[in-house]
Enzyme design. Structure first.
Site, mmCIF file in Angstrom:
data_model
loop_
_atom_site.group_PDB
_atom_site.id
_atom_site.type_symbol
_atom_site.label_atom_id
_atom_site.label_comp_id
_atom_site.label_asym_id
_atom_site.label_seq_id
_atom_site.Cartn_x
_atom_site.Cartn_y
_atom_site.Cartn_z
ATOM 1 N N HIS A 189 -12.795 -10.217 -14.108
ATOM 2 C CA HIS A 189 -12.964 -9.879 -12.425
ATOM 3 C C HIS A 189 -14.150 -8.915 -12.454
ATOM 4 O O HIS A 189 -14.707 -9.252 -11.492
ATOM 5 C CB HIS A 189 -11.619 -9.019 -12.207
ATOM 6 C CG HIS A 189 -10.271 -9.606 -11.982
ATOM 7 N ND1 HIS A 189 -9.103 -8.788 -12.674
ATOM 8 C CD2 HIS A 189 -10.082 -10.508 -11.310
ATOM 9 C CE1 HIS A 189 -8.410 -9.551 -12.389
ATOM 10 N NE2 HIS A 189 -8.541 -10.915 -11.595
ATOM 11 N N LYS B 188 4.366 -11.534 -5.612
ATOM 12 C CA LYS B 188 4.484 -11.737 -6.964
ATOM 13 C C LYS B 188 4.938 -10.140 -7.424
ATOM 14 O O LYS B 188 4.516 -9.248 -6.758
ATOM 15 C CB LYS B 188 3.668 -12.510 -7.591
ATOM 16 C CG LYS B 188 2.217 -11.604 -7.496
ATOM 17 C CD LYS B 188 1.397 -12.651 -8.376
ATOM 18 C CE LYS B 188 -0.193 -11.826 -8.334
ATOM 19 N NZ LYS B 188 -1.035 -12.778 -9.038
ATOM 20 N N ARG C 10 -11.980 -20.250 -13.297
ATOM 21 C CA ARG C 10 -11.927 -20.124 -14.785
ATOM 22 C C ARG C 10 -11.813 -21.818 -15.244
ATOM 23 O O ARG C 10 -12.083 -22.354 -16.413
ATOM 24 C CB ARG C 10 -10.592 -19.536 -15.179
ATOM 25 C CG ARG C 10 -10.963 -17.969 -15.355
ATOM 26 C CD ARG C 10 -9.655 -17.306 -15.730
ATOM 27 N NE ARG C 10 -8.773 -17.842 -14.824
ATOM 28 C CZ ARG C 10 -7.660 -17.160 -14.768
ATOM 29 N NH1 ARG C 10 -7.162 -16.161 -15.536
ATOM 30 N NH2 ARG C 10 -6.436 -17.574 -14.085
ATOM 31 N N SER D 193 -4.841 -11.629 -15.838
ATOM 32 C CA SER D 193 -4.138 -10.228 -15.988
ATOM 33 C C SER D 193 -2.799 -10.456 -16.692
ATOM 34 O O SER D 193 -2.195 -9.629 -17.444
ATOM 35 C CB SER D 193 -4.115 -9.860 -14.424
ATOM 36 O OG SER D 193 -5.224 -9.431 -13.867
#
Length: 169
Positions: free
Chosen positions: A25, A49, A100, A138
């Protein structure tokens, strides 16, 4: 035209849950900060979430990371609602996203198209991750930390310490 008379600031928003912020990040934020006059890391207040860190903890971690990274044109805020509405409220021009993998592309592509439909004046700018962060997420790093693994080098040191505190309580 005299460029010194131009006073328009280019503002971009880098939204996410940042639970927690990773070196990946931070890499995207650093690179985006070079492209815009102001970059706002926008921590989503109530994502759909389950989160490990509270909003206040996520904001605090992001602010500590930004402060220690010498990014004077980056600030950290929280937001709720539609990202495009938040960007519009700031007078922003762009939403920054990191990619990514091809899997990321599909979701970001769909989100970018929806955001363009909702707010055509706001562009989505996608930056490819650097190779050393391809596998960093994460959720994966929270799992590593929860099992006692070493996530240093993939997370800012303040985040490593925060995860250690969470999982030793």
């Amino acid at each position: 035209m005299d460029n010194q008379n131009i006073t328009t600031r280019r503002i971009a928003v880098y939204p996410g849950s940042f639970d927690p912020i990773t070196n990946g990040h931070l890499d995207i934020a650093r690179r985006a900060a070079r492209l815009f006059d102001m970059l706002i890391i926008a921590v989503y207040a109530n994502p759909r979430k389950a989160l490990l860190f509270s909003l206040e903890e996520r904001l605090s971690l992001c602010r500590a990371v930004v402060k220690s990274s010498d990014l004077p044109n980056v600030r950290v805020e929280s937001f709720t609602g539609l990202t495009v509405d938040y960007v519009s409220s700031l007078g922003g021009q762009a939403i920054v996203r990191g990619l990514r993998s091809p899997n990321d592309f599909e979701g970001e592509f769909q989100m970018g198209l929806m955001n363009h439909r909702l707010a055509p004046a706001i562009e989505t700018v996608c930056l490819f991750t650097n190779q050393e962060h391809l596998f960093v997420s994460s959720s994966r790093l929270k799992e590593v930390a929860s099992l006692g693994g070493d996530a240093s080098g993939m997370l800012p040191s303040v985040v490593v310490e925060a995860l250690h505190q969470k999982f030793t309580q």
